[in-house]
Each structure stands twice: as C-alpha cells, then as structure tokens.
Design a protein around this motif. Structure first.
Motif, PDB file in Angstrom:
ATOM      1  N   ARG A 194      -2.427   0.119  14.527  1.00 14.52           N
ATOM      2  CA  ARG A 194      -2.069  -1.300  14.582  1.00 14.52           C
ATOM      3  C   ARG A 194      -0.992  -1.489  15.648  1.00 14.52           C
ATOM      4  O   ARG A 194      -0.091  -0.662  15.779  1.00 14.52           O
ATOM      5  N   ARG A 246       3.396   5.962   6.882  1.00 15.88           N
ATOM      6  CA  ARG A 246       2.991   5.354   8.145  1.00 15.88           C
ATOM      7  C   ARG A 246       3.824   5.982   9.251  1.00 15.88           C
ATOM      8  O   ARG A 246       4.976   6.336   9.030  1.00 15.88           O
ATOM      9  N   PRO A 281      -0.697  -6.033   6.032  1.00 15.57           N
ATOM     10  CA  PRO A 281      -0.195  -5.119   7.065  1.00 15.57           C
ATOM     11  C   PRO A 281       0.314  -5.899   8.270  1.00 15.57           C
ATOM     12  O   PRO A 281      -0.250  -6.935   8.630  1.00 15.57           O
ATOM     13  N   GLU A 337       5.181  -6.196   5.703  1.00 12.42           N
ATOM     14  CA  GLU A 337       4.113  -5.953   4.730  1.00 12.42           C
ATOM     15  C   GLU A 337       4.613  -6.166   3.304  1.00 12.42           C
ATOM     16  O   GLU A 337       3.912  -6.729   2.463  1.00 12.42           O
ATOM     17  N   ARG A 357       0.839  -1.200   0.000  1.00 12.34           N
ATOM     18  CA  ARG A 357       0.000   0.000   0.000  1.00 12.34           C
ATOM     19  C   ARG A 357       0.869   1.243   0.000  1.00 12.34           C
ATOM     20  O   ARG A 357       1.894   1.289   0.645  1.00 12.34           O
ATOM     21  N   GLU A 385      -1.765   5.408   8.467  1.00 10.01           N
ATOM     22  CA  GLU A 385      -1.958   4.578   9.654  1.00 10.01           C
ATOM     23  C   GLU A 385      -0.831   4.825  10.637  1.00 10.01           C
ATOM     24  O   GLU A 385       0.205   5.391  10.288  1.00 10.01           O
TER      25      GLU A 385
END
Length: 154
Positions: free
Chosen positions: A91, A6, A142, A136, A2, A55
């Motif tokens: 996460r 992050r 992920p 990942e 993706r 994220e």
C-alpha cells in the motif's frame, strides 16, 4: 483493527528506511536502513518474511499541496517493483513531512544531522508507519491505496 505485523518503508535516493509494527499493530519501531544500491527489494522481502508481515506500507512523498514530485514517481516505481517481487499486499501511504518530523525528533534527542544520516530513514519509516496504524485504528480501514500485484495467481 487487523492483527499482524506491518512493515513501513521510507524510500530515499540513497537509502531505504524500514520499520515494523508489533503483531497488535499498536506501535511502530525501527528495523534497519537498506542501501538503495544492490538488491534493496530482495532485502525488504527478506525482512517481511523474517517478521511474518501481513503487508508493506510504502511512503508516498507528495508535496505539501498534494502534488506529485520526482520523489513521488520514484516511490511509486519502488512500490511497483516490490509488488512484483512479493506476494504481500503493498500500500502507498501519504508520508508528507515524515522525514522532516524524523529530523526534528533526532535533533531534539541531541543528535546532529550528520550523525543522524544513517538512521533518519528508519525514523521516517517509523513515523509513516505509526501514522498509517493510527489511521486504520481510527477509521477501521487500511491506510493508503493498494498497489496492483505483479504476482501470478497460484
């Protein structure tokens, strides 16, 4: 893989290290060390906004045998607070030995532990984020486990 920036967050008792990836998620770099007193959650949300992150990955410090510790509970609580304050996916990622690896890297670069205190959390955040990016990239999934969002649906 993706695309998107992050954030990696290493939760310590006194400080929180923050790292970010590049938009292609190839490389993790240090951002800042946030004091645990005051409003660390608000600052991390600001950083996520500044970098337009997709994220946030929070390090989960489990023991070497995979067991939970007081630090594990603290990191989970911090991630829950972050999820409640932020609309981004959060996460939890296994960060076993990230701080040890960070101290070792700083020592090899010629920095004493005393001189490294202010940046070791950033370096640990870089280590945990880079490991998550690599997972990942290799697996196509992920890293870690999602934290339930505290945000109300729009």
């Amino acid at each position: 893989m993706r695309r998107g920036v992050r954030l990696g967050v290493d939760v310590g008792r006194a400080r929180v290290g923050v790292a970010r990836s590049d938009p292609d998620a190839l490389l993790a770099v240090p951002v800042e060390t946030v004091a645990r007193v005051g409003t660390p959650i608000a600052r991390i949300v600001e950083i996520a906004s500044e970098y337009d992150a997709i994220e946030i990955l929070v390090g989960l410090p489990v023991s070497l045998n995979g067991g939970e510790t007081a630090s594990t509970a603290d990191a989970r609580a911090f991630a829950d607070e972050l999820a409640a304050a932020c609309a981004l996916p959060i996460r939890l990622v296994d960060e076993r030995l990230s701080t040890v690896t960070a101290h070792d890297a700083l020592r090899r670069s010629g920095r004493s532990q005393r001189k490294s205190r202010s940046i070791v959390d950033q370096v640990a955040a870089v280590v945990l984020l880079q490991q998550a990016l690599d997972v990942e990239r290799q697996s196509g999934n992920p890293a870690g486990t999602a934290v339930a969002s505290g945000q109300e649906p729009a």
